[in-house]
Design a protein around this motif. Sequence first.
Motif, mmCIF file in Angstrom:
data_model
loop_
_atom_site.group_PDB
_atom_site.id
_atom_site.type_symbol
_atom_site.label_atom_id
_atom_site.label_comp_id
_atom_site.label_asym_id
_atom_site.label_seq_id
_atom_site.Cartn_x
_atom_site.Cartn_y
_atom_site.Cartn_z
ATOM 1 N N PRO A 143 12.322 74.455 -52.679
ATOM 2 C CA PRO A 143 11.614 75.470 -51.894
ATOM 3 C C PRO A 143 12.278 75.691 -50.539
ATOM 4 O O PRO A 143 13.013 74.820 -50.044
ATOM 5 C CB PRO A 143 10.209 74.871 -51.724
ATOM 6 N N PRO A 144 12.062 76.834 -49.919
ATOM 7 C CA PRO A 144 12.631 77.085 -48.587
ATOM 8 C C PRO A 144 12.065 76.100 -47.562
ATOM 9 O O PRO A 144 11.007 75.497 -47.751
ATOM 10 C CB PRO A 144 12.214 78.530 -48.287
ATOM 11 N N GLN A 145 12.786 75.975 -46.471
ATOM 12 C CA GLN A 145 12.414 74.991 -45.454
ATOM 13 C C GLN A 145 11.011 75.230 -44.893
ATOM 14 O O GLN A 145 10.264 74.287 -44.604
ATOM 15 C CB GLN A 145 13.435 75.003 -44.307
ATOM 16 N N ALA A 146 10.642 76.482 -44.731
ATOM 17 C CA ALA A 146 9.340 76.796 -44.146
ATOM 18 C C ALA A 146 8.195 76.214 -44.964
ATOM 19 O O ALA A 146 7.134 75.872 -44.411
ATOM 20 C CB ALA A 146 9.178 78.305 -44.029
ATOM 21 N N ALA A 147 8.392 76.040 -46.256
ATOM 22 C CA ALA A 147 7.348 75.468 -47.106
ATOM 23 C C ALA A 147 7.086 74.010 -46.748
ATOM 24 O O ALA A 147 5.981 73.497 -46.989
ATOM 25 C CB ALA A 147 7.739 75.598 -48.573
ATOM 26 N N LEU B 271 7.899 72.685 -43.478
ATOM 27 C CA LEU B 271 7.676 72.471 -42.050
ATOM 28 C C LEU B 271 6.451 73.169 -41.477
ATOM 29 O O LEU B 271 5.896 72.710 -40.461
ATOM 30 C CB LEU B 271 8.921 72.908 -41.255
ATOM 31 N N TYR B 272 6.003 74.250 -42.083
ATOM 32 C CA TYR B 272 4.958 75.043 -41.440
ATOM 33 C C TYR B 272 3.770 75.258 -42.375
ATOM 34 O O TYR B 272 3.932 75.479 -43.579
ATOM 35 C CB TYR B 272 5.530 76.390 -40.986
ATOM 36 N N TYR B 273 2.608 75.210 -41.775
ATOM 37 C CA TYR B 273 1.364 75.418 -42.502
ATOM 38 C C TYR B 273 0.295 75.877 -41.510
ATOM 39 O O TYR B 273 0.392 75.615 -40.304
ATOM 40 C CB TYR B 273 0.907 74.127 -43.194
ATOM 41 N N GLY B 274 -0.705 76.571 -41.979
ATOM 42 C CA GLY B 274 -1.776 77.048 -41.115
ATOM 43 C C GLY B 274 -1.236 77.933 -39.999
ATOM 44 O O GLY B 274 -0.449 78.855 -40.230
ATOM 45 N N ASN B 275 -1.662 77.639 -38.781
ATOM 46 C CA ASN B 275 -1.211 78.401 -37.610
ATOM 47 C C ASN B 275 0.088 77.872 -37.000
ATOM 48 O O ASN B 275 0.563 78.409 -35.995
ATOM 49 C CB ASN B 275 -2.297 78.402 -36.535
ATOM 50 N N TRP B 276 0.637 76.840 -37.596
ATOM 51 C CA TRP B 276 1.868 76.276 -37.054
ATOM 52 C C TRP B 276 3.083 77.105 -37.479
ATOM 53 O O TRP B 276 3.215 77.497 -38.628
ATOM 54 C CB TRP B 276 2.048 74.830 -37.502
ATOM 55 N N SER B 277 3.961 77.332 -36.498
ATOM 56 C CA SER B 277 5.187 78.104 -36.739
ATOM 57 C C SER B 277 6.277 77.549 -35.828
ATOM 58 O O SER B 277 6.032 76.669 -34.983
ATOM 59 C CB SER B 277 4.964 79.587 -36.428
ATOM 60 N N ALA B 278 7.497 78.066 -36.005
ATOM 61 C CA ALA B 278 8.603 77.615 -35.150
ATOM 62 C C ALA B 278 8.323 77.923 -33.689
ATOM 63 O O ALA B 278 8.651 77.133 -32.796
ATOM 64 C CB ALA B 278 9.903 78.274 -35.603
ATOM 65 N N GLU B 279 7.695 79.061 -33.412
ATOM 66 C CA GLU B 279 7.395 79.443 -32.024
ATOM 67 C C GLU B 279 6.336 78.526 -31.416
ATOM 68 O O GLU B 279 6.453 78.122 -30.255
ATOM 69 C CB GLU B 279 6.913 80.899 -31.984
ATOM 70 N N VAL B 280 5.318 78.182 -32.198
ATOM 71 C CA VAL B 280 4.278 77.276 -31.705
ATOM 72 C C VAL B 280 4.854 75.884 -31.476
ATOM 73 O O VAL B 280 4.559 75.231 -30.474
ATOM 74 C CB VAL B 280 3.092 77.234 -32.701
ATOM 75 N N ASP B 281 5.693 75.423 -32.398
ATOM 76 C CA ASP B 281 6.351 74.121 -32.219
ATOM 77 C C ASP B 281 7.177 74.101 -30.933
ATOM 78 O O ASP B 281 7.215 73.097 -30.218
ATOM 79 C CB ASP B 281 7.263 73.821 -33.409
ATOM 80 N N GLU B 282 7.843 75.206 -30.658
ATOM 81 C CA GLU B 282 8.684 75.298 -29.459
ATOM 82 C C GLU B 282 7.857 75.067 -28.192
ATOM 83 O O GLU B 282 8.267 74.339 -27.291
ATOM 84 C CB GLU B 282 9.354 76.667 -29.412
ATOM 85 N N ILE B 283 6.675 75.678 -28.131
ATOM 86 C CA ILE B 283 5.819 75.525 -26.939
ATOM 87 C C ILE B 283 5.347 74.086 -26.795
ATOM 88 O O ILE B 283 5.380 73.497 -25.698
ATOM 89 C CB ILE B 283 4.615 76.487 -27.039
ATOM 90 N N VAL B 284 4.922 73.502 -27.897
ATOM 91 C CA VAL B 284 4.434 72.119 -27.849
ATOM 92 C C VAL B 284 5.548 71.159 -27.440
ATOM 93 O O VAL B 284 5.369 70.300 -26.565
ATOM 94 C CB VAL B 284 3.845 71.713 -29.210
ATOM 95 N N LEU B 285 6.702 71.302 -28.049
ATOM 96 C CA LEU B 285 7.815 70.403 -27.749
ATOM 97 C C LEU B 285 8.261 70.538 -26.298
ATOM 98 O O LEU B 285 8.512 69.528 -25.611
ATOM 99 C CB LEU B 285 8.990 70.687 -28.691
ATOM 100 N N ASN B 286 8.385 71.750 -25.811
ATOM 101 C CA ASN B 286 8.791 71.952 -24.415
ATOM 102 C C ASN B 286 7.795 71.316 -23.450
ATOM 103 O O ASN B 286 8.189 70.722 -22.429
ATOM 104 C CB ASN B 286 8.924 73.447 -24.110
ATOM 105 N N THR B 287 6.507 71.425 -23.761
ATOM 106 C CA THR B 287 5.482 70.851 -22.883
ATOM 107 C C THR B 287 5.534 69.332 -22.887
ATOM 108 O O THR B 287 5.518 68.691 -21.829
ATOM 109 C CB THR B 287 4.078 71.316 -23.332
ATOM 110 N N ILE B 288 5.634 68.738 -24.064
ATOM 111 C CA ILE B 288 5.655 67.276 -24.161
ATOM 112 C C ILE B 288 6.928 66.709 -23.532
ATOM 113 O O ILE B 288 6.889 65.686 -22.844
ATOM 114 C CB ILE B 288 5.540 66.832 -25.636
#
Length: 234
Positions: free
Chosen positions: A4-8, A10-27
Amino acid sequence: MIIPPQAAYLYYGNWSAEVDEIVLNTIIKLKEETQWMHHDFPPWFFMTAQKELQSNTRIQFTEAEIKQRMDFMKLRYTTFKQVQTEGASWDVVAKYLRANDDLWEKIFKKTPFAGAYYHRDDPHFSKLARLYGLDNVKKEGETEVVVISDQTEKISDGEPSCYEVAGCDAEVNSPCGFPPRTVRRKLLLDEVEAPTDRESSTELGIYFIDLGPNGQLRQRFERGRELVSKPEGD
């Protein structure tokens, strides 16, 4: 193999690459500002990330959801590193892990989640390494061994010693010594040490030089307690 593609993975629900970016930058920002040295982060880190997400995405995440996501981020980091230790090579430019199908099948049997990196590398690996760089973090109780080299370096004879001071004529390479201001000169003849209380001394043969009340030089000679003054020139 059908992966399956990578997105299957890594991402589920409201989580996306953009949301991960915000969380990671903050932490990452909080970790560096506080010099946090552990991989388990305090609750207020998640609370701050929660506010950042709400401000930038208008999506409501609970602190528990963010903590769970960070645990998943750590799994991504360790899995990606493990795939490389199994023999796959990382082409950083192409963003691709190179391995033949036989090796991938062996990796999948051991770690099914490794399928997330069959098509490409982790898009946030550099940020994950800043948070979970397990190889770069010193463990508690670990002692550092300092190895003293047995090699010595010869100092060139042409170079001045660190103990030499310009303007000194000393034969040895030692710091030039200058007498302190508290040193007093003793005008003693034959280097005989005079008693502290010369007028009351009972020692015989004490011969010293003294100055008269008018600044004239007098030679004085003590014989017991009898004091004989001689004018200068006698």
